[in-house]
Write an enzyme that holds these catalytic residues in place. Structure first.
Site, short mmCIF file in Angstrom:
data_model
loop_
_atom_site.label_atom_id
_atom_site.label_comp_id
_atom_site.label_asym_id
_atom_site.label_seq_id
_atom_site.Cartn_x
_atom_site.Cartn_y
_atom_site.Cartn_z
N LEU A 48 -11.02 -6.83 -12.12
CA LEU A 48 -12.44 -6.46 -12.00
C LEU A 48 -13.18 -6.85 -13.27
O LEU A 48 -12.64 -6.74 -14.38
CB LEU A 48 -12.58 -4.96 -11.74
CG LEU A 48 -12.00 -4.46 -10.41
CD1 LEU A 48 -12.17 -2.95 -10.31
CD2 LEU A 48 -12.64 -5.17 -9.22
N GLY A 80 0.79 -1.23 0.00
CA GLY A 80 0.00 0.00 0.00
C GLY A 80 0.82 1.27 0.00
O GLY A 80 0.36 2.30 0.49
N ASN A 139 1.42 3.03 -2.56
CA ASN A 139 0.66 3.97 -3.40
C ASN A 139 -0.53 4.56 -2.64
O ASN A 139 -0.86 5.74 -2.81
CB ASN A 139 0.21 3.30 -4.70
CG ASN A 139 1.31 3.27 -5.73
OD1 ASN A 139 1.76 4.31 -6.20
ND2 ASN A 139 1.79 2.09 -6.07
N ASP A 181 -5.04 -4.08 -18.31
CA ASP A 181 -4.12 -2.97 -18.61
C ASP A 181 -4.42 -2.33 -19.97
O ASP A 181 -3.51 -1.75 -20.60
CB ASP A 181 -2.65 -3.43 -18.57
CG ASP A 181 -2.24 -3.96 -17.21
OD1 ASP A 181 -2.75 -3.46 -16.19
OD2 ASP A 181 -1.41 -4.89 -17.16
N ASN A 212 -6.10 2.61 -12.62
CA ASN A 212 -5.08 1.67 -12.11
C ASN A 212 -3.70 2.27 -12.34
O ASN A 212 -3.48 2.99 -13.31
CB ASN A 212 -5.21 0.35 -12.87
CG ASN A 212 -4.17 -0.67 -12.43
OD1 ASN A 212 -3.97 -0.89 -11.24
ND2 ASN A 212 -3.50 -1.32 -13.38
N GLU A 238 -12.51 -3.79 -19.76
CA GLU A 238 -12.55 -5.26 -19.81
C GLU A 238 -11.18 -5.87 -20.11
O GLU A 238 -10.92 -7.03 -19.79
CB GLU A 238 -13.54 -5.76 -20.88
CG GLU A 238 -14.99 -5.41 -20.64
CD GLU A 238 -15.31 -3.95 -20.87
OE1 GLU A 238 -14.52 -3.26 -21.57
OE2 GLU A 238 -16.34 -3.48 -20.34
N GLU A 239 -10.33 -5.12 -20.78
CA GLU A 239 -9.04 -5.64 -21.21
C GLU A 239 -7.98 -5.37 -20.13
O GLU A 239 -7.88 -4.21 -19.67
CB GLU A 239 -8.65 -4.89 -22.50
CG GLU A 239 -7.57 -5.50 -23.32
CD GLU A 239 -7.18 -4.53 -24.44
OE1 GLU A 239 -6.01 -4.51 -24.81
OE2 GLU A 239 -8.06 -3.78 -24.91
N HIS A 290 0.10 1.11 -13.15
CA HIS A 290 0.86 -0.05 -13.62
C HIS A 290 2.34 0.33 -13.72
O HIS A 290 2.67 1.39 -14.25
CB HIS A 290 0.33 -0.53 -14.98
CG HIS A 290 1.03 -1.76 -15.45
ND1 HIS A 290 0.74 -3.02 -14.96
CD2 HIS A 290 2.07 -1.92 -16.32
CE1 HIS A 290 1.54 -3.90 -15.52
NE2 HIS A 290 2.36 -3.26 -16.35
#
Ligand code: GRF
Length: 203
Positions: A90, A12, A14, A147, A104, A144-145, A106
């Site tokens: 998700l 955590g 971030n 990244d 997100n 849905e994809e 990355h």
């Protein structure tokens, strides 16, 4: 006040960068809840120190209803969901309910070193092995994809010949801690327009 939920799976750091940015007056929002993907992760301790509501929604307990449970906890309660070192994926209704409202961080320059199995040290090991001279971090919308959502911000980090994966991780993480609060602040101030798969940052 703009409200966020933070999802985490590990240390955590971030999440801490969000708390610190709020405390320093650089980020004008409130962390309404922190949702961990398992018990015992340090991110949950960080939240408790800040007296922020915590939940654990594990795949072990919720299986393919994990995302639905997270939706149940967050729907109508927050303006943005931030994945900060969150390792689960998700899916389903939450992606529709929170379209362009889930981000997100990355630890690479997407679309390099991302997607399936590219998380944690796997990313930095692959970076070293590939011989690239630069890597970095990306904040992107979640769709849905894996990244694959529109990229909001990226920061570049050099890779030196002497570096091992841990050195790269450290250098990238330091930039993550600046980039994530910056992206949240842009969203709070409505400075982000999504056009197809591209993000325009409004001046
Ligand atoms: C970070 O590199 C983040 O980008 C990745 O997981 C790492 C751990 O982050 N997704 P944190 O210290 O748990 O925030």
């Amino acid at each position: 006040m703009f409200k966020i939920a933070v999802l985490a799976s590990g240390g955590g750091s971030n999440l801490q960068s969000i708390f610190d940015s709020i405390d320093n007056g650089n980020l004008n929002c409130s962390v309404e809840m922190v949702i961990g993907s398992k018990e015992g992760i340090f991110a949950l301790d960080r939240a408790k120190t800040k007296e922020v509501e915590t939940h654990v929604v594990s795949r072990k307990e919720y299986g393919n209803k994990t995302s639905d449970k997270i939706l149940e906890l967050t729907k109508g309660k927050v303006d943005l969901i931030v994945l900060a070192g969150y390792l689960s994926i998700l899916e389903g209704d939450i992606l529709k309910e929170f379209k362009n409202k889930i981000i997100n961080i990355h630890p690479s320059l997407i679309p390099a070193f991302c997607g399936d199995k590219m998380y944690g040290m796997n990313v930095h090991n692959a970076v070293i092995k590939s011989g690239v001279k630069f890597t970095g971090c990306s904040v992107h919308f979640v769709n849905e994809e894996v990244d694959g959502g529109a990229i909001i911000l990226q920061e570049v980090v050099p890779v030196n010949f002497e570096d091992n994966a841990e050195d790269v991780q450290k250098r990238v993480l330091a930039e993550e801690h600046k980039l994530l609060p910056k992206a949240i602040e842009l969203l709070i101030n409505d400075k982000i327009q999504v056009v197809d798969k591209r993000v325009n940052i409004v001046k």
